[in-house]
Design a protein around this motif. Structure first.
Motif, PDB file in Angstrom:
ATOM      1  N   VAL A 115      22.179  12.957  50.450  1.00 37.89           N
ATOM      2  CA  VAL A 115      23.330  12.671  51.465  1.00 37.89           C
ATOM      3  C   VAL A 115      22.987  13.879  52.486  1.00 37.89           C
ATOM      4  N   LEU A 116      22.805  13.532  53.557  1.00 40.54           N
ATOM      5  CA  LEU A 116      23.055  14.580  54.815  1.00 40.54           C
ATOM      6  C   LEU A 116      23.368  13.956  56.050  1.00 40.54           C
ATOM      7  N   GLU A 117      24.663  14.611  56.327  1.00 44.44           N
ATOM      8  CA  GLU A 117      25.357  13.983  57.743  1.00 44.44           C
ATOM      9  C   GLU A 117      25.439  15.555  58.333  1.00 44.44           C
ATOM     10  N   VAL A 118      25.219  15.422  59.549  1.00 41.46           N
ATOM     11  CA  VAL A 118      25.254  16.393  60.706  1.00 41.46           C
ATOM     12  C   VAL A 118      26.307  15.790  61.951  1.00 41.46           C
ATOM     13  N   VAL A 119      27.196  16.170  62.171  1.00 40.80           N
ATOM     14  CA  VAL A 119      28.072  15.615  63.433  1.00 40.80           C
ATOM     15  C   VAL A 119      28.196  16.821  64.448  1.00 40.80           C
ATOM     16  N   ASP A 120      27.870  16.340  65.529  1.00 38.58           N
ATOM     17  CA  ASP A 120      28.249  17.260  66.549  1.00 38.58           C
ATOM     18  C   ASP A 120      29.966  17.249  67.068  1.00 38.58           C
ATOM     19  N   ASP A 121      30.836  18.022  66.813  1.00 39.97           N
ATOM     20  CA  ASP A 121      31.867  17.710  67.104  1.00 39.97           C
ATOM     21  C   ASP A 121      32.646  18.227  68.315  1.00 39.97           C
ATOM     22  N   ILE A 177      30.490  19.407  61.939  1.00 37.06           N
ATOM     23  CA  ILE A 177      30.759  18.798  60.623  1.00 37.06           C
ATOM     24  C   ILE A 177      29.411  18.511  59.733  1.00 37.06           C
ATOM     25  N   VAL A 178      29.276  18.955  58.671  1.00 43.49           N
ATOM     26  CA  VAL A 178      28.119  18.862  57.702  1.00 43.49           C
ATOM     27  C   VAL A 178      28.735  18.415  56.565  1.00 43.49           C
ATOM     28  N   VAL A 230      32.121  28.697  46.869  1.00 45.15           N
ATOM     29  CA  VAL A 230      31.644  29.654  47.716  1.00 45.15           C
ATOM     30  C   VAL A 230      30.305  29.543  47.391  1.00 45.15           C
ATOM     31  N   ALA A 231      29.834  29.621  46.339  1.00 44.54           N
ATOM     32  CA  ALA A 231      28.301  29.692  46.396  1.00 44.54           C
ATOM     33  C   ALA A 231      27.591  28.669  47.063  1.00 44.54           C
ATOM     34  N   ARG A 232      28.120  27.574  47.028  1.00 43.56           N
ATOM     35  CA  ARG A 232      27.376  26.283  47.669  1.00 43.56           C
ATOM     36  C   ARG A 232      27.465  26.607  49.361  1.00 43.56           C
ATOM     37  N   HIS A 233      28.441  26.937  49.616  1.00 39.03           N
ATOM     38  CA  HIS A 233      28.689  27.472  51.183  1.00 39.03           C
ATOM     39  C   HIS A 233      27.946  28.572  51.662  1.00 39.03           C
ATOM     40  N   ILE A 268      26.343  28.871  66.069  1.00 40.44           N
ATOM     41  CA  ILE A 268      27.535  27.792  65.788  1.00 40.44           C
ATOM     42  C   ILE A 268      28.609  28.798  65.915  1.00 40.44           C
ATOM     43  N   HIS A 269      29.582  28.342  66.610  1.00 45.36           N
ATOM     44  CA  HIS A 269      30.776  28.658  66.888  1.00 45.36           C
ATOM     45  C   HIS A 269      31.819  28.208  65.655  1.00 45.36           C
ATOM     46  N   ALA A 270      31.713  26.925  65.007  1.00 46.30           N
ATOM     47  CA  ALA A 270      32.343  26.462  64.055  1.00 46.30           C
ATOM     48  C   ALA A 270      31.810  25.341  63.277  1.00 46.30           C
ATOM     49  N   LEU A 271      31.698  25.404  61.660  1.00 41.52           N
ATOM     50  CA  LEU A 271      30.983  24.773  60.925  1.00 41.52           C
ATOM     51  C   LEU A 271      31.926  24.410  60.056  1.00 41.52           C
ATOM     52  N   ALA A 272      32.227  23.005  59.792  1.00 36.78           N
ATOM     53  CA  ALA A 272      32.952  22.488  58.709  1.00 36.78           C
ATOM     54  C   ALA A 272      32.117  21.853  57.626  1.00 36.78           C
ATOM     55  N   LEU A 273      32.218  22.478  56.370  1.00 33.21           N
ATOM     56  CA  LEU A 273      31.257  22.068  55.359  1.00 33.21           C
ATOM     57  C   LEU A 273      32.086  21.131  54.257  1.00 33.21           C
TER      58      LEU A 273
END
Length: 84
Positions: free
Chosen positions: A19-25, A44-45, A58-61, A75-80
């Motif tokens: 699964v991979l979803e990348v949303v430009d918010d 938002i990923v 933490v390791a995943r991020h 990238i200014h902000a990245l929600a994972l």
């Protein structure tokens, strides 16, 4: 290629996720400090794959940030959301 497309390509190559979803918010943050006029700054990923097995949060991020490499400076902000 858009920044979202570059993010998706980098993560696909690094992790081959199920699964991979990348949303430009970025539109939701228009006018906020640090948000450029052109957008493509807030993402938002959601990513899920076997590559994250046995890793803590933490390791995943860190793995995702590492896979994005130089893109992180754009990238200014990245929600994972990262799952095994």
């Amino acid at each position: 290629m858009t920044r979202a497309g570059k993010i998706e390509a980098a993560l696909q190559a690094a992790f081959q996720p199920r699964v991979l979803e990348v949303v430009d918010d970025s539109a939701s943050h228009r006018g906020h400090a640090g948000a450029p006029d052109g957008g493509e700054s807030h993402f938002i990923v959601t990513i899920e794959g076997d590559a994250f097995a046995g890793m803590g949060r933490v390791a995943r991020h860190r793995a995702v940030h590492g896979a994005l490499g130089d893109l992180m400076s754009e990238i200014h902000a990245l929600a994972l959301t990262v799952r095994e």
